[in-house]
Write a protein that holds these residues in place. Structure first.
Motif, PDB file in Angstrom:
ATOM      1  N   PRO A 139      32.264  62.768  26.192  1.00  0.00           N
ATOM      2  CA  PRO A 139      33.807  62.497  25.991  1.00  0.00           C
ATOM      3  C   PRO A 139      34.477  61.308  25.934  1.00  0.00           C
ATOM      4  N   PRO A 140      35.409  61.218  25.195  1.00  0.00           N
ATOM      5  CA  PRO A 140      36.079  59.767  25.196  1.00  0.00           C
ATOM      6  C   PRO A 140      36.948  59.583  26.622  1.00  0.00           C
ATOM      7  N   VAL A 141      37.535  60.827  27.131  1.00  0.00           N
ATOM      8  CA  VAL A 141      38.090  60.497  28.494  1.00  0.00           C
ATOM      9  C   VAL A 141      37.313  61.165  29.392  1.00  0.00           C
ATOM     10  N   SER A 142      37.745  60.682  30.950  1.00  0.00           N
ATOM     11  CA  SER A 142      36.919  60.976  32.065  1.00  0.00           C
ATOM     12  C   SER A 142      37.093  62.556  32.285  1.00  0.00           C
ATOM     13  N   THR A 143      36.040  63.412  32.521  1.00  0.00           N
ATOM     14  CA  THR A 143      36.209  64.816  32.887  1.00  0.00           C
ATOM     15  C   THR A 143      35.679  65.054  34.315  1.00  0.00           C
ATOM     16  N   ALA A 144      35.749  65.921  34.859  1.00  0.00           N
ATOM     17  CA  ALA A 144      35.266  66.684  36.033  1.00  0.00           C
ATOM     18  C   ALA A 144      33.661  66.689  36.062  1.00  0.00           C
ATOM     19  N   THR A 145      33.250  66.503  34.665  1.00  0.00           N
ATOM     20  CA  THR A 145      31.611  66.893  34.717  1.00  0.00           C
ATOM     21  C   THR A 145      31.036  65.446  34.576  1.00  0.00           C
ATOM     22  N   ALA A 146      29.649  65.643  35.019  1.00  0.00           N
ATOM     23  CA  ALA A 146      28.797  64.118  34.944  1.00  0.00           C
ATOM     24  C   ALA A 146      28.953  63.499  33.459  1.00  0.00           C
ATOM     25  N   ALA A 147      28.818  63.988  32.390  1.00  0.00           N
ATOM     26  CA  ALA A 147      29.213  63.430  31.178  1.00  0.00           C
ATOM     27  C   ALA A 147      30.349  62.669  31.202  1.00  0.00           C
ATOM     28  N   GLY A 148      31.408  63.058  31.858  1.00  0.00           N
ATOM     29  CA  GLY A 148      32.524  62.329  31.925  1.00  0.00           C
ATOM     30  C   GLY A 148      32.542  61.167  32.883  1.00  0.00           C
ATOM     31  N   LEU A 149      31.639  60.739  33.462  1.00  0.00           N
ATOM     32  CA  LEU A 149      31.566  59.557  34.353  1.00  0.00           C
ATOM     33  C   LEU A 149      30.696  58.712  33.544  1.00  0.00           C
ATOM     34  N   VAL A 150      30.020  58.948  32.395  1.00  0.00           N
ATOM     35  CA  VAL A 150      28.917  58.021  32.106  1.00  0.00           C
ATOM     36  C   VAL A 150      29.398  56.751  31.336  1.00  0.00           C
ATOM     37  N   LEU A 151      30.730  56.993  30.659  1.00  0.00           N
ATOM     38  CA  LEU A 151      31.161  55.683  29.840  1.00  0.00           C
ATOM     39  C   LEU A 151      31.705  54.846  30.982  1.00  0.00           C
ATOM     40  N   PRO A 152      32.689  55.401  31.808  1.00  0.00           N
ATOM     41  CA  PRO A 152      33.288  54.801  32.826  1.00  0.00           C
ATOM     42  C   PRO A 152      32.470  53.860  33.535  1.00  0.00           C
TER      43      PRO A 152
END
Length: 323
Positions: A180-193
């Motif tokens: 995802p292009p923005v941070s989410t509550a999931t683990a995938a949302g933490l990867v890019l940041p």
């Protein structure tokens, strides 16, 4: 018959107490300096703090309401009296109430700390792992591998966070659609940041660790271990990695502070809640209590990490005299 060498003398309790007092005094000085710089620095920003209390310039508060707000928050007093009053409140642990959020700063910080701490810790761990990997590759892969690893370290250390975040979003979100292009509550949302924060730090740590690891592999203890029949991998795992980690341990306090400052950019780009994004909004809104609280918390975390890294470095390297 030769006399065996005497064991190293244990540090006296007085020396340990002096070391602890020195660390405590240095930490208190840092907190005072941060509080002072924030107090005077934020007042250099154009605008009236009373307007921020009333909701900003768009609130169209009356002159009477602004005057009442100045009186309630002590903004009508001389600047030196405001400064001393704030120091007195900080000493008692009173961070005040956020102008923009209308909530106690301690409660706001309690909500903002976990996401930023999670981001910073994961980025630090990933940066350490990547730095050690680059250091091993640069010293075990020959001249070509060393040149490639060294180039990767230099490029990673020089890349600014905002540019790296944009490239990662374009590659993994827009083109590949993996994350995802923005941070989410999931683990995938933490990867890019986490990647955005970790890669520049890994490049810097990798350069420092590479030099130390190369020096360790040429040292007398490594040559002695090889002479006893220990393999290259054994020397690497038992000796070289530990020595390569020492400068990283010493720089961990600085690294953590760098991650907190980088979180201001990363949390804003990825729309992630946390201290960095809230600090940017608080500065824009002239929210003095919240700015002060975030800055003091970041400074306290920096001081704590510096003290812990100092202790760990002394435990990891017997050559450093214990406190």
């Amino acid at each position: 018959m030769s006399t065996p060498p005497a064991p190293p003398a244990r540090p006296s309790p007085g020396r340990s107490v002096r070391w602890l007092l020195g660390k405590l005094g240095g930490g208190l000085f840092v907190l005072w300096a941060v509080a002072t710089a924030i107090f005077f620095g934020i007042r250099l920003i154009p605008g009236d703090p009373a307007e921020a209390i009333m909701g900003g310039p768009g609130s169209q508060a009356s002159a009477e309401a602004l005057a009442a707000a100045r009186t309630q928050y002590g903004l009508d007093q001389p600047l030196i009296m405001q400064y001393l009053g704030q120091l007195g409140r900080l000493v008692t642990g009173d961070l005040g109430t956020s102008y923009s959020l209308k909530s106690p700063v301690l409660e706001v910080l309690g909500e903002l700390v976990p996401p930023t701490l999670t981001l910073a810790v994961l980025a630090l761990l990933l940066a350490w792992a990547l730095a050690l990997l680059l250091a091993v590759l640069s010293t075990r892969s020959g001249a070509v591998g060393a040149a490639i690893a060294s180039g990767m370290e230099i490029v990673a250390a020089a890349v600014p966070h905002f540019w790296l975040a944009s490239v990662l979003i374009l590659l993994f979100s827009t083109m590949l659609g993996w994350l995802p292009p923005v941070s989410t509550a999931t683990a995938a949302g933490l990867v890019l940041p986490v990647l955005t924060l970790a890669l520049p730090l890994a490049g810097f740590l990798g350069q420092v660790m590479r030099d130390t690891m190369a020096e360790a592999q040429r040292s007398a203890f490594a040559l002695s271990a090889k002479a006893r029949g220990e393999s290259e991998t054994g020397v690497l795992l038992r000796h070289s990695l530990r020595h390569a980690a020492l400068p990283g341990i010493a720089l961990s306090g600085w690294a953590f502070g760098s991650l907190l400052s980088g979180a201001v950019v990363v949390e804003s780009i990825f729309a992630r809640p946390g201290l960095g994004r809230s600090l940017l909004s608080a500065v824009t809104a002239r929210d003095i209590p919240l700015v002060t609280g975030v800055a003091l918390l970041s400074a306290a975390a920096y001081v704590l990490i510096m003290a812990v890294s100092d202790v760990v470095e002394r435990l990891a390297d017997p050559r450093i005299q214990a406190p």
